[in-house]
Design a protein around this motif. Structure first.
Motif, PDB file in Angstrom:
ATOM      1  N   ILE A 255       9.092 -77.296 -28.533  1.00  0.00           N
ATOM      2  CA  ILE A 255       9.625 -75.951 -28.313  1.00  0.00           C
ATOM      3  C   ILE A 255       9.360 -75.096 -29.544  1.00  0.00           C
ATOM      4  CG2 ILE A 255      11.752 -74.639 -27.932  1.00  0.00           C
ATOM      5  CD1 ILE A 255      12.776 -77.156 -26.429  1.00  0.00           C
ATOM      6  N   ASP A 256       8.927 -73.865 -29.304  1.00  0.00           N
ATOM      7  CA  ASP A 256       8.643 -72.945 -30.408  1.00  0.00           C
ATOM      8  C   ASP A 256       9.277 -71.583 -30.126  1.00  0.00           C
ATOM      9  OD1 ASP A 256       7.653 -71.900 -32.748  1.00  0.00           O
ATOM     10  OD2 ASP A 256       5.672 -71.470 -31.930  1.00  0.00           O
ATOM     11  N   VAL A 257      10.609 -71.563 -30.132  1.00  0.00           N
ATOM     12  CA  VAL A 257      11.370 -70.317 -29.983  1.00  0.00           C
ATOM     13  C   VAL A 257      12.534 -70.374 -30.972  1.00  0.00           C
ATOM     14  CG1 VAL A 257      10.771 -69.987 -27.535  1.00  0.00           C
ATOM     15  CG2 VAL A 257      12.850 -71.240 -28.141  1.00  0.00           C
ATOM     16  N   PRO A 258      13.144 -69.229 -31.266  1.00  0.00           N
ATOM     17  CA  PRO A 258      14.312 -69.253 -32.147  1.00  0.00           C
ATOM     18  C   PRO A 258      15.432 -70.118 -31.560  1.00  0.00           C
ATOM     19  CG  PRO A 258      13.524 -67.011 -31.831  1.00  0.00           C
ATOM     20  CD  PRO A 258      12.770 -67.878 -30.865  1.00  0.00           C
ATOM     21  N   VAL A 259      16.201 -70.740 -32.448  1.00  0.00           N
ATOM     22  CA  VAL A 259      17.293 -71.626 -32.042  1.00  0.00           C
ATOM     23  C   VAL A 259      18.606 -71.084 -32.604  1.00  0.00           C
ATOM     24  CG1 VAL A 259      18.209 -73.976 -32.179  1.00  0.00           C
ATOM     25  CG2 VAL A 259      15.747 -73.601 -32.068  1.00  0.00           C
ATOM     26  N   ARG A 260      19.638 -71.176 -31.775  1.00  0.00           N
ATOM     27  CA  ARG A 260      20.972 -70.716 -32.171  1.00  0.00           C
ATOM     28  C   ARG A 260      21.960 -71.844 -31.881  1.00  0.00           C
ATOM     29  NH1 ARG A 260      22.644 -66.083 -28.503  1.00  0.00           N
ATOM     30  NH2 ARG A 260      24.127 -67.465 -27.511  1.00  0.00           N
ATOM     31  N   PHE A 261      22.965 -71.985 -32.729  1.00  0.00           N
ATOM     32  CA  PHE A 261      23.995 -73.001 -32.561  1.00  0.00           C
ATOM     33  C   PHE A 261      25.327 -72.325 -32.232  1.00  0.00           C
ATOM     34  CE2 PHE A 261      20.763 -74.935 -35.164  1.00  0.00           C
ATOM     35  CZ  PHE A 261      20.630 -76.193 -34.607  1.00  0.00           C
ATOM     36  N   ASP A 262      25.850 -72.608 -31.037  1.00  0.00           N
ATOM     37  CA  ASP A 262      27.103 -72.029 -30.569  1.00  0.00           C
ATOM     38  C   ASP A 262      28.135 -73.125 -30.362  1.00  0.00           C
ATOM     39  OD1 ASP A 262      25.534 -69.748 -30.401  1.00  0.00           O
ATOM     40  OD2 ASP A 262      25.842 -69.440 -28.253  1.00  0.00           O
ATOM     41  N   ILE A 263      29.398 -72.705 -30.307  1.00  0.00           N
ATOM     42  CA  ILE A 263      30.488 -73.590 -29.916  1.00  0.00           C
ATOM     43  C   ILE A 263      31.194 -72.917 -28.744  1.00  0.00           C
ATOM     44  CG2 ILE A 263      32.700 -74.635 -30.577  1.00  0.00           C
ATOM     45  CD1 ILE A 263      31.709 -74.595 -33.503  1.00  0.00           C
ATOM     46  N   VAL A 264      31.487 -73.701 -27.722  1.00  0.00           N
ATOM     47  CA  VAL A 264      32.338 -73.228 -26.628  1.00  0.00           C
ATOM     48  C   VAL A 264      33.608 -74.066 -26.679  1.00  0.00           C
ATOM     49  CG1 VAL A 264      32.632 -73.039 -24.130  1.00  0.00           C
ATOM     50  CG2 VAL A 264      30.453 -72.408 -25.169  1.00  0.00           C
ATOM     51  N   THR A 265      34.752 -73.386 -26.842  1.00  0.00           N
ATOM     52  CA  THR A 265      36.031 -74.081 -26.829  1.00  0.00           C
ATOM     53  C   THR A 265      36.670 -73.912 -25.462  1.00  0.00           C
ATOM     54  OG1 THR A 265      37.339 -72.205 -27.659  1.00  0.00           O
ATOM     55  CG2 THR A 265      36.355 -73.685 -29.298  1.00  0.00           C
ATOM     56  N   VAL A 266      37.264 -74.993 -24.988  1.00  0.00           N
ATOM     57  CA  VAL A 266      37.915 -75.016 -23.686  1.00  0.00           C
ATOM     58  C   VAL A 266      39.311 -75.594 -23.906  1.00  0.00           C
ATOM     59  CG1 VAL A 266      37.742 -75.852 -21.310  1.00  0.00           C
ATOM     60  CG2 VAL A 266      35.653 -75.433 -22.629  1.00  0.00           C
ATOM     61  N   VAL A 267      40.333 -74.783 -23.650  1.00  0.00           N
ATOM     62  CA  VAL A 267      41.704 -75.206 -23.920  1.00  0.00           C
ATOM     63  C   VAL A 267      42.531 -75.062 -22.649  1.00  0.00           C
ATOM     64  CG1 VAL A 267      43.777 -74.795 -25.311  1.00  0.00           C
ATOM     65  CG2 VAL A 267      41.523 -74.505 -26.337  1.00  0.00           C
TER      66      VAL A 267
ATOM     67  N   LEU B 104      16.570 -70.617 -27.681  1.00  0.00           N
ATOM     68  CA  LEU B 104      17.176 -71.893 -27.328  1.00  0.00           C
ATOM     69  C   LEU B 104      18.571 -71.910 -27.934  1.00  0.00           C
ATOM     70  CD1 LEU B 104      16.331 -74.674 -25.984  1.00  0.00           C
ATOM     71  CD2 LEU B 104      16.110 -75.487 -28.338  1.00  0.00           C
ATOM     72  N   ILE B 105      19.562 -72.239 -27.131  1.00  0.00           N
ATOM     73  CA  ILE B 105      20.945 -72.264 -27.612  1.00  0.00           C
ATOM     74  C   ILE B 105      21.474 -73.680 -27.480  1.00  0.00           C
ATOM     75  CG2 ILE B 105      23.266 -71.350 -27.373  1.00  0.00           C
ATOM     76  CD1 ILE B 105      20.488 -69.351 -25.937  1.00  0.00           C
ATOM     77  N   VAL B 106      21.849 -74.261 -28.614  1.00  0.00           N
ATOM     78  CA  VAL B 106      22.455 -75.585 -28.650  1.00  0.00           C
ATOM     79  C   VAL B 106      23.962 -75.353 -28.691  1.00  0.00           C
ATOM     80  CG1 VAL B 106      22.692 -77.713 -29.975  1.00  0.00           C
ATOM     81  CG2 VAL B 106      20.471 -76.549 -29.870  1.00  0.00           C
ATOM     82  N   VAL B 107      24.655 -75.893 -27.682  1.00  0.00           N
ATOM     83  CA  VAL B 107      26.084 -75.618 -27.537  1.00  0.00           C
ATOM     84  C   VAL B 107      26.887 -76.897 -27.729  1.00  0.00           C
ATOM     85  CG1 VAL B 107      27.880 -74.709 -26.013  1.00  0.00           C
ATOM     86  CG2 VAL B 107      25.550 -73.786 -25.875  1.00  0.00           C
ATOM     87  N   GLU B 108      27.799 -76.854 -28.670  1.00  0.00           N
ATOM     88  CA  GLU B 108      28.761 -77.934 -28.872  1.00  0.00           C
ATOM     89  C   GLU B 108      30.035 -77.523 -28.127  1.00  0.00           C
ATOM     90  OE1 GLU B 108      30.428 -81.445 -30.125  1.00  0.00           O
ATOM     91  OE2 GLU B 108      28.337 -80.836 -30.300  1.00  0.00           O
ATOM     92  N   VAL B 109      30.505 -78.390 -27.239  1.00  0.00           N
ATOM     93  CA  VAL B 109      31.696 -78.093 -26.447  1.00  0.00           C
ATOM     94  C   VAL B 109      32.866 -78.889 -27.017  1.00  0.00           C
ATOM     95  CG1 VAL B 109      32.757 -78.165 -24.156  1.00  0.00           C
ATOM     96  CG2 VAL B 109      30.297 -77.725 -24.386  1.00  0.00           C
ATOM     97  N   LYS B 110      33.978 -78.202 -27.248  1.00  0.00           N
ATOM     98  CA  LYS B 110      35.199 -78.851 -27.715  1.00  0.00           C
ATOM     99  C   LYS B 110      36.315 -78.515 -26.737  1.00  0.00           C
ATOM    100  CE  LYS B 110      33.659 -80.990 -31.165  1.00  0.00           C
ATOM    101  NZ  LYS B 110      33.495 -82.415 -30.985  1.00  0.00           N
TER     102      LYS B 110
END
Length: 121
Positions: A89-101, A48-54
């Motif tokens: 949910i029972d899977v590994p979790v990852r925290f990503d950032i996607v930057t959009v400029v 599971l990937i949690v993505v913060e968008v900036k």
């Protein structure tokens, strides 16, 4: 819609298109539970990937990822924990950032994988 809101939505749309083109399955966008919110929740390779968008029109003054400070990380982790419990949910979790400029149609996108780890509370 205010100009900064339109830019943010266009940036998030671009981030989703980028992730999908790289094999990510988008589970939810702008998921909310009470006062908690997650920009994008995706899945890939049984993770599971949690993505913060900036999104920024330019990065002259500050890089977009610099806006993800300690308080934002704590809030995102708390929201992710709520999401995981809510959907059981029972899977590994990852925290990503996607930057959009840039401007719509001419964005530069950067995907920062494992941008941060949950702090110990």
């Amino acid at each position: 819609m205010a100009e900064h809101n339109a830019l943010g939505k266009a940036g998030e749309d671009a981030a989703v298109a980028y992730l999908e083109s790289h094999g990510y399955v988008i589970r939810h966008r702008n998921w909310r539970k009470g006062h908690l919110e997650l920009d994008i929740i995706a899945a890939k390779n049984d993770e599971l990937i949690v993505v913060e968008v900036k999104t920024r029109s330019d990065a002259d003054i500050m890089q977009p990822e610099e806006a993800v400070d300690r308080q934002k990380i704590k809030h995102t982790v708390r929201a992710a924990d709520t999401y995981i419990r809510f959907f059981q949910i029972d899977v590994p979790v990852r925290f990503d950032i996607v930057t959009v400029v840039g401007k719509p149609g001419n964005f530069k996108i950067e995907h920062i994988k494992e941008a941060f780890y949950p702090p110990i509370f």
